[in-house]
Design a protein around this motif. Structure first.
Motif, mmCIF file in Angstrom:
data_model
loop_
_atom_site.group_PDB
_atom_site.id
_atom_site.type_symbol
_atom_site.label_atom_id
_atom_site.label_comp_id
_atom_site.label_asym_id
_atom_site.label_seq_id
_atom_site.Cartn_x
_atom_site.Cartn_y
_atom_site.Cartn_z
ATOM 1 N N TYR A 26 8.959 15.529 3.147
ATOM 2 C CA TYR A 26 7.511 15.719 3.225
ATOM 3 C C TYR A 26 6.817 14.383 3.388
ATOM 4 O O TYR A 26 7.302 13.351 2.912
ATOM 5 C CB TYR A 26 6.968 16.337 1.930
ATOM 6 N N VAL A 27 5.627 14.421 4.010
ATOM 7 C CA VAL A 27 4.704 13.304 3.927
ATOM 8 C C VAL A 27 3.575 13.793 3.028
ATOM 9 O O VAL A 27 3.017 14.874 3.245
ATOM 10 C CB VAL A 27 4.167 12.885 5.311
ATOM 11 N N CYS A 28 3.287 13.035 1.974
ATOM 12 C CA CYS A 28 2.344 13.492 0.955
ATOM 13 C C CYS A 28 1.210 12.485 0.774
ATOM 14 O O CYS A 28 1.436 11.277 0.733
ATOM 15 C CB CYS A 28 3.100 13.664 -0.363
ATOM 16 N N LEU A 29 0.012 13.015 0.661
ATOM 17 C CA LEU A 29 -1.136 12.190 0.303
ATOM 18 C C LEU A 29 -1.443 12.461 -1.166
ATOM 19 O O LEU A 29 -1.778 13.586 -1.538
ATOM 20 C CB LEU A 29 -2.353 12.537 1.176
ATOM 21 N N MET A 30 -1.283 11.426 -1.966
ATOM 22 C CA MET A 30 -1.520 11.547 -3.409
ATOM 23 C C MET A 30 -2.827 10.833 -3.758
ATOM 24 O O MET A 30 -3.085 9.732 -3.289
ATOM 25 C CB MET A 30 -0.346 10.919 -4.177
ATOM 26 N N ARG A 70 17.377 16.521 -7.046
ATOM 27 C CA ARG A 70 17.719 15.248 -6.412
ATOM 28 C C ARG A 70 16.557 14.811 -5.526
ATOM 29 O O ARG A 70 16.069 15.594 -4.720
ATOM 30 C CB ARG A 70 18.958 15.401 -5.516
ATOM 31 N N ILE A 71 16.137 13.579 -5.703
ATOM 32 C CA ILE A 71 15.169 12.991 -4.779
ATOM 33 C C ILE A 71 15.976 11.982 -3.960
ATOM 34 O O ILE A 71 16.425 10.971 -4.485
ATOM 35 C CB ILE A 71 14.026 12.268 -5.534
ATOM 36 N N TYR A 72 16.181 12.279 -2.680
ATOM 37 C CA TYR A 72 17.036 11.413 -1.855
ATOM 38 C C TYR A 72 16.365 10.069 -1.589
ATOM 39 O O TYR A 72 17.006 9.038 -1.581
ATOM 40 C CB TYR A 72 17.389 12.116 -0.546
ATOM 41 N N HIS A 73 15.086 10.117 -1.336
ATOM 42 C CA HIS A 73 14.355 8.857 -1.138
ATOM 43 C C HIS A 73 12.853 9.091 -1.251
ATOM 44 O O HIS A 73 12.368 10.191 -0.984
ATOM 45 C CB HIS A 73 14.683 8.242 0.230
ATOM 46 N N ILE A 74 12.138 8.068 -1.708
ATOM 47 C CA ILE A 74 10.673 8.082 -1.633
ATOM 48 C C ILE A 74 10.277 6.791 -0.939
ATOM 49 O O ILE A 74 10.625 5.697 -1.395
ATOM 50 C CB ILE A 74 10.000 8.151 -3.019
ATOM 51 N N ASP A 75 9.591 6.891 0.179
ATOM 52 C CA ASP A 75 9.189 5.711 0.941
ATOM 53 C C ASP A 75 7.677 5.556 0.905
ATOM 54 O O ASP A 75 6.943 6.436 1.359
ATOM 55 C CB ASP A 75 9.654 5.828 2.404
ATOM 56 N N PHE A 76 7.222 4.433 0.357
ATOM 57 C CA PHE A 76 5.798 4.106 0.367
ATOM 58 C C PHE A 76 5.368 3.887 1.814
ATOM 59 O O PHE A 76 6.036 3.163 2.560
ATOM 60 C CB PHE A 76 5.582 2.836 -0.456
ATOM 61 N N LEU A 77 4.255 4.500 2.223
ATOM 62 C CA LEU A 77 3.789 4.313 3.600
ATOM 63 C C LEU A 77 2.509 3.490 3.652
ATOM 64 O O LEU A 77 2.432 2.486 4.354
ATOM 65 C CB LEU A 77 3.563 5.670 4.289
ATOM 66 N N GLU A 78 1.499 3.917 2.899
ATOM 67 C CA GLU A 78 0.190 3.266 2.963
ATOM 68 C C GLU A 78 -0.577 3.495 1.682
ATOM 69 O O GLU A 78 -0.350 4.488 0.991
ATOM 70 C CB GLU A 78 -0.633 3.921 4.084
ATOM 71 N N GLY A 81 -7.333 2.266 -1.447
ATOM 72 C CA GLY A 81 -8.055 2.582 -2.680
ATOM 73 C C GLY A 81 -7.214 3.478 -3.560
ATOM 74 O O GLY A 81 -6.106 3.104 -3.956
ATOM 75 N N ARG A 82 -7.719 4.695 -3.817
ATOM 76 C CA ARG A 82 -6.972 5.611 -4.687
ATOM 77 C C ARG A 82 -6.090 6.578 -3.900
ATOM 78 O O ARG A 82 -5.465 7.456 -4.483
ATOM 79 C CB ARG A 82 -7.958 6.404 -5.552
ATOM 80 N N ASN A 83 -6.067 6.436 -2.594
ATOM 81 C CA ASN A 83 -5.220 7.301 -1.772
ATOM 82 C C ASN A 83 -3.874 6.638 -1.505
ATOM 83 O O ASN A 83 -3.832 5.512 -1.020
ATOM 84 C CB ASN A 83 -5.896 7.598 -0.427
ATOM 85 N N VAL A 84 -2.806 7.361 -1.815
ATOM 86 C CA VAL A 84 -1.458 6.838 -1.587
ATOM 87 C C VAL A 84 -0.705 7.792 -0.655
ATOM 88 O O VAL A 84 -0.641 8.993 -0.906
ATOM 89 C CB VAL A 84 -0.671 6.707 -2.912
ATOM 90 N N LEU A 85 -0.175 7.241 0.421
ATOM 91 C CA LEU A 85 0.597 8.046 1.365
ATOM 92 C C LEU A 85 2.070 7.670 1.214
ATOM 93 O O LEU A 85 2.414 6.500 1.278
ATOM 94 C CB LEU A 85 0.112 7.767 2.783
ATOM 95 N N PHE A 86 2.920 8.677 0.995
ATOM 96 C CA PHE A 86 4.350 8.388 0.910
ATOM 97 C C PHE A 86 5.162 9.501 1.538
ATOM 98 O O PHE A 86 4.675 10.604 1.762
ATOM 99 C CB PHE A 86 4.785 8.156 -0.549
ATOM 100 N N LYS A 87 6.422 9.173 1.834
ATOM 101 C CA LYS A 87 7.347 10.141 2.407
ATOM 102 C C LYS A 87 8.440 10.398 1.382
ATOM 103 O O LYS A 87 8.936 9.458 0.770
ATOM 104 C CB LYS A 87 7.942 9.561 3.697
#
Lengths: 255, 78
Positions: A26-30, A70-78, A81-87
């Motif tokens: 997934y690509v997630c906006l947190m 299992r979390i195979y990987h979490i990749d920080f993207l961007e 401010g308070r918005n975090v995008l990760f894969k």
């Protein structure tokens, strides 16, 4: 939530189970509920890699007991401010909304999932053969008018595509119909097989033409099967091919 | 921390145990199935739009293609 949703047509529903258990990306906006530095965020993302504990949320379709994922990987993207995008690449049944909430707790400021897009479900990814509902309606109309099979292939994939990540065993024509009747696969029927099969692994049993015959549970490893002269190598779990597609010859022997 | 290997990152090799041919009279290569059979044994890699549920989306596909049974692998909601 948007993104990869494999849709099974008619007979291919038999492979839904295999897709349900396959990994996802997934690509997630947190959205964070307070201030945090990029360094802090990256550190927390990394902490959630590997194995995590999750209790399914209140509104879940499964029993609410603590389970590991299992979390195979979490990749920080961007980060803005308070918005975090990760894969994130994870095992089936991982709740990303819960993952965001938990990462917010560890950061000490709270967080929630703002947006989510699935970029992979098992072998299906968002670049390549993905189509929209609009594409489906359009190509189907084109197909009805032109009856050109190339058009069908633009938006429909053979069900074998969905099984691409499951290790394969190719078998003889003469072994096919017995499997279609529910028999287990025995060593003489095996022609070739993939590496990485262990006792208990799910395997796809295919013809030499690449048609899926059944999903089965291996009872021996790749190396063991290669050296076996007789005996069961895989127990048939889900038959995918209709009986009679190949001739019945488990009594007469030869085709 | 070492990354654990995702199922799609595993590389597999095909090993031959015995040689044989397949009779062209029976079955079809998946991509060469006759149209109707190709559809019935087909899967669509659908880009789910925001808003409707996974269930609603597969019901739409069923209606568009005029089929009896359409399912989906892995609900995309929570």
């Amino acid at each position: 939530m948007t993104g990869v949703l494999p849709v099974t047509l008619e007979e291919s529903r038999r492979i839904v189970q295999a897709l349900l258990y396959s990994g996802k990306e997934y690509v997630c906006l947190m959205k964070l509920h307070g201030e945090a530095t990029e360094e802090q965020v990256r550190k927390v993302l990394e902490e959630f890699e590997d194995t995590i504990y999750q209790r399914p949320p209140l509104r879940a379709s499964v029993k609410r007991q603590l389970r590991t994922r299992r979390i195979y990987h979490i990749d920080f993207l961007e980060m803005d401010g308070r918005n975090v995008l990760f894969k994130v690449g994870c095992e089936a049944g991982t709740y990303i909304r819960k993952l965001c909430y938990d990462m917010g707790e560890v950061l000490g400021i709270g967080a929630h999932m703002q947006e989510l897009r699935r970029t992979r479900a098992g072998p299906f990814v968002e670049n390549g053969d993905i189509v929209t509902l609009h594409d489906v309606a359009y190509w189907f109309m084109e197909w009805q008018q032109q009856k050109d099979e190339k058009i069908l292939r633009k938006f429909i994939q053979p069900m074998e595509r969905a099984l691409a990540l499951i290790p394969k065993i190719h078998i003889r024509d003469s072994a096919v119909d017995a499997i279609c009747h529910g028999a287990n696969l025995t060593a003489p029927g095996v022609l070739s097989l993939e590496t990485g099969i262990h006792s208990g692994s799910m395997v796809t049993v295919l013809t030499l033409k690449g048609e899926a015959v059944a999903l089965a549970k291996a009872v021996a490893s790749t190396e063991e099967i290669l050296n076996m002269g007789h005996g069961v190598v895989a127990e048939t779990k889900r038959v995918l091919m209709p009986r009679g597609t190949y001739p019945k010859c488990w009594r007469s022997g030869e085709i | 921390m070492p990354r654990s290997v995702a199922p799609w990152e595993i590389e597999r090799k095909l090993l031959v145990k015995a040689e044989d041919k397949t009779n062209p009279r029976y079955g079809h290569k998946p991509e060469e199935r006759p149209a109707e059979e190709y559809i019935r044994y087909g899967v669509i890699n659908l880009d789910k739009p925001a808003g409707p549920t996974s269930h609603e989306v597969s019901a739409w596909v069923k209606r568009i293609l005029n089929l009896q049974r359409v399912g989906h692998g892995g609900t995309l909601e929570a």
